[in-house]
Design a protein around this motif. Structure first.
Motif, PDB file in Angstrom:
ATOM      1  N   PHE A   1       0.818  -1.212   0.049  1.00 56.71           N
ATOM      2  CA  PHE A   1      -0.031  -0.005   0.099  1.00 56.71           C
ATOM      3  C   PHE A   1       0.806   1.226   0.023  1.00 56.71           C
ATOM      4  O   PHE A   1       1.907   1.713   0.861  1.00 56.71           O
ATOM      5  CB  PHE A   1      -1.019   0.280   1.341  1.00 56.71           C
ATOM      6  CG  PHE A   1      -1.821   1.210   1.233  1.00 56.71           C
ATOM      7  CD1 PHE A   1      -3.273   0.684   0.680  1.00 56.71           C
ATOM      8  CD2 PHE A   1      -1.722   2.463   1.549  1.00 56.71           C
ATOM      9  CE1 PHE A   1      -4.275   1.807   0.505  1.00 56.71           C
ATOM     10  CE2 PHE A   1      -2.421   3.399   1.441  1.00 56.71           C
ATOM     11  CZ  PHE A   1      -4.089   3.256   0.982  1.00 56.71           C
TER      12      PHE A   1
ATOM     13  N   LEU B   1       2.635  -1.397  -8.107  1.00 59.05           N
ATOM     14  CA  LEU B   1       1.781  -1.869  -6.901  1.00 59.05           C
ATOM     15  C   LEU B   1       0.569  -2.741  -7.451  1.00 59.05           C
ATOM     16  O   LEU B   1       0.112  -3.729  -7.335  1.00 59.05           O
ATOM     17  CB  LEU B   1       1.201  -1.013  -5.810  1.00 59.05           C
ATOM     18  CG  LEU B   1       2.414  -0.671  -4.820  1.00 59.05           C
ATOM     19  CD1 LEU B   1       1.865   0.439  -3.786  1.00 59.05           C
ATOM     20  CD2 LEU B   1       2.297  -2.093  -3.936  1.00 59.05           C
ATOM     21  N   PRO B   2      -0.145  -2.009  -8.566  1.00 57.31           N
ATOM     22  CA  PRO B   2      -1.151  -2.765  -9.069  1.00 57.31           C
ATOM     23  C   PRO B   2      -0.969  -4.264  -9.705  1.00 57.31           C
ATOM     24  O   PRO B   2      -1.836  -5.092  -9.853  1.00 57.31           O
ATOM     25  CB  PRO B   2      -1.788  -1.824 -10.205  1.00 57.31           C
ATOM     26  CG  PRO B   2      -0.844  -0.634 -10.138  1.00 57.31           C
ATOM     27  CD  PRO B   2       0.126  -0.807  -9.212  1.00 57.31           C
TER      28      PRO B   2
ATOM     29  N   GLY C   1      -1.347  -4.827  -5.324  1.00 61.74           N
ATOM     30  CA  GLY C   1      -1.482  -3.724  -4.064  1.00 61.74           C
ATOM     31  C   GLY C   1      -2.332  -2.532  -4.632  1.00 61.74           C
ATOM     32  O   GLY C   1      -2.588  -2.606  -5.494  1.00 61.74           O
ATOM     33  N   THR C   2      -2.062  -1.599  -3.856  1.00 60.64           N
ATOM     34  CA  THR C   2      -2.926  -0.442  -3.842  1.00 60.64           C
ATOM     35  C   THR C   2      -1.983   0.958  -3.657  1.00 60.64           C
ATOM     36  O   THR C   2      -1.357   1.019  -2.836  1.00 60.64           O
ATOM     37  CB  THR C   2      -3.849  -0.102  -2.700  1.00 60.64           C
ATOM     38  OG1 THR C   2      -4.757  -1.270  -2.802  1.00 60.64           O
ATOM     39  CG2 THR C   2      -4.833   0.995  -3.002  1.00 60.64           C
ATOM     40  N   PHE C   3      -2.081   1.527  -4.863  1.00 60.89           N
ATOM     41  CA  PHE C   3      -1.585   2.967  -4.919  1.00 60.89           C
ATOM     42  C   PHE C   3      -2.510   4.113  -4.666  1.00 60.89           C
ATOM     43  O   PHE C   3      -3.778   3.897  -5.828  1.00 60.89           O
ATOM     44  CB  PHE C   3      -0.795   3.081  -6.121  1.00 60.89           C
ATOM     45  CG  PHE C   3      -0.474   4.649  -6.510  1.00 60.89           C
ATOM     46  CD1 PHE C   3       0.760   4.973  -5.998  1.00 60.89           C
ATOM     47  CD2 PHE C   3      -1.129   5.540  -6.920  1.00 60.89           C
ATOM     48  CE1 PHE C   3       1.155   6.429  -6.037  1.00 60.89           C
ATOM     49  CE2 PHE C   3      -0.862   6.901  -7.147  1.00 60.89           C
ATOM     50  CZ  PHE C   3       0.226   7.288  -6.664  1.00 60.89           C
ATOM     51  N   ILE C   4      -2.426   4.904  -4.015  1.00 60.69           N
ATOM     52  CA  ILE C   4      -3.668   5.964  -4.020  1.00 60.69           C
ATOM     53  C   ILE C   4      -2.819   7.591  -3.862  1.00 60.69           C
ATOM     54  O   ILE C   4      -1.971   7.324  -2.930  1.00 60.69           O
ATOM     55  CB  ILE C   4      -4.524   5.913  -2.798  1.00 60.69           C
ATOM     56  CG1 ILE C   4      -5.741   7.039  -3.017  1.00 60.69           C
ATOM     57  CG2 ILE C   4      -4.116   5.872  -1.362  1.00 60.69           C
ATOM     58  CD1 ILE C   4      -7.102   6.514  -2.339  1.00 60.69           C
ATOM     59  N   GLN C   5      -3.308   8.217  -4.734  1.00 66.99           N
ATOM     60  CA  GLN C   5      -2.908   9.720  -4.395  1.00 66.99           C
ATOM     61  C   GLN C   5      -3.904  10.453  -3.847  1.00 66.99           C
ATOM     62  O   GLN C   5      -5.075  10.597  -4.050  1.00 66.99           O
ATOM     63  CB  GLN C   5      -2.459  10.146  -5.793  1.00 66.99           C
ATOM     64  CG  GLN C   5      -1.788  11.776  -5.686  1.00 66.99           C
ATOM     65  CD  GLN C   5      -1.418  12.131  -7.132  1.00 66.99           C
ATOM     66  OE1 GLN C   5      -0.503  11.691  -7.864  1.00 66.99           O
ATOM     67  NE2 GLN C   5      -1.715  13.486  -7.374  1.00 66.99           N
ATOM     68  N   MET C   6      -3.556  10.766  -2.614  1.00 66.49           N
ATOM     69  CA  MET C   6      -4.665  11.616  -1.729  1.00 66.49           C
ATOM     70  C   MET C   6      -4.419  12.965  -1.668  1.00 66.49           C
ATOM     71  O   MET C   6      -3.895  13.638  -2.699  1.00 66.49           O
ATOM     72  CB  MET C   6      -4.184  11.259  -0.226  1.00 66.49           C
ATOM     73  CG  MET C   6      -4.503   9.813   0.080  1.00 66.49           C
ATOM     74  SD  MET C   6      -5.944   8.959   0.052  1.00 66.49           S
ATOM     75  CE  MET C   6      -6.856  10.000   1.506  1.00 66.49           C
ATOM     76  N   GLU C   7      -5.468  13.799  -1.293  1.00 67.06           N
ATOM     77  CA  GLU C   7      -5.760  15.137  -1.461  1.00 67.06           C
ATOM     78  C   GLU C   7      -4.664  16.096  -0.922  1.00 67.06           C
ATOM     79  O   GLU C   7      -4.608  17.008  -1.315  1.00 67.06           O
ATOM     80  CB  GLU C   7      -7.334  15.507  -1.142  1.00 67.06           C
ATOM     81  CG  GLU C   7      -7.318  15.204   0.548  1.00 67.06           C
ATOM     82  CD  GLU C   7      -7.742  13.756   0.712  1.00 67.06           C
ATOM     83  OE1 GLU C   7      -8.163  12.965  -0.561  1.00 67.06           O
ATOM     84  OE2 GLU C   7      -8.265  13.315   1.553  1.00 67.06           O
TER      85      GLU C   7
ATOM     86  N   GLY D   1      -3.605  13.646   4.342  1.00 67.41           N
ATOM     87  CA  GLY D   1      -4.344  12.574   3.980  1.00 67.41           C
ATOM     88  C   GLY D   1      -3.887  11.255   3.497  1.00 67.41           C
ATOM     89  O   GLY D   1      -3.849  10.098   3.678  1.00 67.41           O
TER      90      GLY D   1
ATOM     91  N   SER E   1      -3.939   7.742   5.216  1.00 65.63           N
ATOM     92  CA  SER E   1      -4.290   6.541   4.478  1.00 65.63           C
ATOM     93  C   SER E   1      -3.334   5.456   4.704  1.00 65.63           C
ATOM     94  O   SER E   1      -3.916   4.090   4.708  1.00 65.63           O
ATOM     95  CB  SER E   1      -4.413   6.793   2.699  1.00 65.63           C
ATOM     96  OG  SER E   1      -3.006   6.870   2.350  1.00 65.63           O
TER      97      SER E   1
END
Lengths: 377, 274
Positions: free
Chosen positions: A25, A45-46, A50-56, A60, A64
């Motif tokens: 993550f 990651l994908p 897995g998870t990639f997230i670009q937060m705000e 954040g 996360s």
């Protein structure tokens, strides 16, 4: 069999090290000069589910990864100076709630927006004391791209072992520098996974010191249910303001580091056997210092390099022993005097300690170090 | 038969910290009835909060519970949901926590349309710190930091959520106890970001500074200002002056964020194979 080799940037090596360690993550926010870490994670990651997230925002992103870490994920984020300032709030949360995570800070000039594309080592004290309150800290400052890879793996191992945030300090130079690295095969480097509880779910306490100073952390979504708070808490995870419980928990959190210094601390020594002048340098600048040692030796000056790889906890016992035999200690760092404070503290100035500070966005050169050593001798 | 709340309450954690007359307990009961009605499993459910009076709720209920830093609940919850999409994730908190310090996380969670249910208890005030004005305090009202009357305009939480992209937005009040669990139930069953605003009362720090003589008077006001969205259409603008609409204010179906990311995973894995 020949090892697989690659030409990798330090930031890329850091990302691949995280993946090797089993990171699943990444929560990030774009910031120079760390962005390549996020970019590699978004690609890789994908592929492994897995998870990639670009937060705000930076806070954040930090939130996360802590949420993800509580579900059992090995969680990671990357940032730089201004982002690191914002992340401090939840680094404190990770410390008190004892949530493993890894944060890489690719240091740039400051304060504030400073010099986004210029290198710096000015977050050394922030890495130790950036968040409010008493808290443990582990911060690692690798030098080469190879070491950035392996120390990132170790950062995850330390985070999972000690249930706490671990910081990796790179700088704009070694974050962007490209070097040939040998990619370790699975099994070449140790990978530590989080200790799981073995007690019955109804008996589980997330901070049960009867289990030792580092109680196992169950995952949200497993058969263990528990409460997590940023308030001072008792062994069962619920808030308390009972003085004796608060005191015991705060001390236990620091003891996780103090009792395990020998397992966490790491340093490298170069030509120190008979050294009269000890250069203490870390990260990118240790490379200039290593070169300066060779120059000084050629000129007949017995110099050596002490390179802390963990800045926090600082390898103070070894530093203190070495200081006993030294005529002088010289500390070049890309700031106006941060790690030098710790060196002065632990050596109790048994010999003179001189700093070389540079904050103009340029690295400290070997010649600059050689000149300083000759000036003080 | 009376609803068995105790099955969801952690033994030994009551009494709660909320003042007599506070509506948060009414909301907590509604939440538990909704969770029960939807058949959520304790081990598979996470309830996340920030900081403030309402954010103490998770400590009392027997799920995976996470009481985070002020304003950060939705961002923590996003990490949980993205790492374990199979979990049911709820967020609870107050107006200052969710809309002021947590406003940025709130609007972006709405924008992503991530599948979680956010129950926002709006009592117009920072209660825990002693009654300072929040972005939801009505203009002109008195709080400990607006002693001459509040000069700020308010945020309309529901409009904010709709504008930001939440696909389920509902509103009720602490007076309308049975509607609370109905709306939370609908929110839990909705796939995507569901925001349920519950207008609440804080007799201790809001009521006493604004000439409410009793909790009953505050509750009566909540009853009086609520207009079901179905009947609002038949009312004139004059009749709607000072009223708030209740019920499901907005519902639409849009791609949900965890599903979207599963497609990213599928594309990345296909690309890696070719």
């Amino acid at each position: 069999m020949a090892k697989k080799v690659a030409l990798l940037q330090g930031n890329e090596a850091c990302a691949y090290g995280a993946l090797y360690a089993g990171c699943s993550f990444f929560g990030g926010y774009p910031i120079t000069p760390s962005t390549e870490v996020a970019e590699v994670m978004s690609v890789e990651l994908p592929k492994v589910g897995g998870t990639f997230i670009q937060m705000e925002d930076e806070i954040g992103a930090m939130a996360s990864i802590l949420g993800a870490a509580l579900t059992g994920a090995k969680a990671f984020t990357a940032t730089s100076g201004p982002g690191m300032s914002l992340k401090q709030e939840l680094i404190g949360y990770a410390c008190i709630a004892e949530i493993p995570c890894v944060i890489v800070n690719v240091m740039r000039g400051g304060p504030s927006t400073g010099m986004p594309t210029g290198p710096s080592q000015s977050d050394v004290m922030q890495a130790r004391w950036g968040t409010h309150g008493d808290h443990p800290a582990i911060a690692i400052a690798p030098s080469s791209c190879q070491e950035i890879f392996s120390e990132t793996v170790r950062a995850f191992n330390l985070a999972e072992t000690y249930r706490m945030p671990v910081q990796i300090l790179l700088d704009e130079i070694n974050g962007h520098m490209r070097e040939r690295i040998e990619l370790p095969e699975p099994g070449d480097l140790e990978v530590v996974n989080r200790q799981q509880p073995t007690v019955a779910p109804e008996d589980y306490k997330p901070y049960d010191h009867a289990q030792g100073d580092i109680p196992p952390l169950a995952s949200f979504g497993s058969e263990y249910r528990y409460h997590v708070t940023g308030l001072n808490k008792a062994a069962d995870g619920f808030p308390t303001s009972k003085p004796e419980l608060v005191d015991a928990e705060e001390r236990r959190q620091l003891r996780k580091i103090e009792a395990n210094r020998s397992l966490i601390e790491k340093n490298e020594e170069y030509r120190l056997e008979d050294a009269e002048v000890i250069l203490v340098a870390y990260g990118t600048i240790s490379r200039s210092a290593r070169s300066a040692v060779d120059h000084l030796r050629k000129d007949g000056i017995k110099a050596g390099l002490f390179r802390p790889i963990t800045l926090w906890p600082f390898p103070e016992k070894r530093m203190t022993d070495l200081a006993e035999q030294a005529r002088a200690i010289v500390v070049p760092e890309m700031n106006l005097g941060q790690l030098i404070l710790e060196i002065e503290r632990v050596t109790r100035r048994v010999c003179p300690v001189a700093g070389i500070g540079r904050v103009d966005g340029e690295p400290i050169t070997p010649a600059q170090i050689v000149a300083k050593v000759k000036e003080i001798l | 038969m009376a609803f068995d709340y105790e099955q969801y309450l952690r033994p030994g954690k009551l009494p709660h910290i909320w003042c007599p007359g506070c509506g948060h307990g009414i909301v907590m009961k509604g939440l538990l009835r909704a969770i029960d009605r939807c058949g959520l499993q304790k081990n598979n459910t996470a309830i996340v909060s920030g900081t403030g009076c309402a954010s103490r709720l998770p400590g009392y209920v027997d799920f995976n519970t996470l009481h985070t830093a002020h304003g950060r609940a939705v961002a923590f919850a996003t990490g949980i949901k993205m790492a374990r999409p199979e979990m049911d994730v709820l967020v609870v908190g107050g107006d200052g926590d969710g809309i002021a310090i947590g406003g940025n996380h709130f609007i972006h969670a709405c924008r992503r349309n991530i599948d979680m249910t956010y129950v926002l208890m709006n009592n117009y005030i920072y209660g825990m710190t002693g009654g300072q004005f929040s972005p939801c305090t009505p203009t002109g009202d008195r709080t400990s930091t607006t002693p001459y009357g509040n000069p700020d305009p308010i945020f309309d939480v529901a409009k904010l959520a709709i504008g930001a992209g939440a696909t389920f937005v509902a509103r009720t009040t602490a007076f309308h106890a049975t509607q609370i669990d109905k709306l939370i139930t609908a929110g839990l069953r909705h796939k995507g970001m569901a925001v349920i605003e519950v207008l609440d009362d804080c007799p201790t720090t809001f009521g006493r500074r604004n000439k409410f003589r009793s909790v009953v008077e505050m509750m009566k006001r909540l009853k009086d200002i609520a207009v079901p969205v179905q009947t609002a259409g038949q009312m004139s603008p004059e009749q709607l002056q000072g009223k708030i609409l209740t019920g499901i204010l907005h519902q639409e179906h849009k791609p949900e964020y965890c599903d979207q990311y599963q497609q990213v995973i599928a594309r990345a894995q296909t690309a890696a194979k070719s």
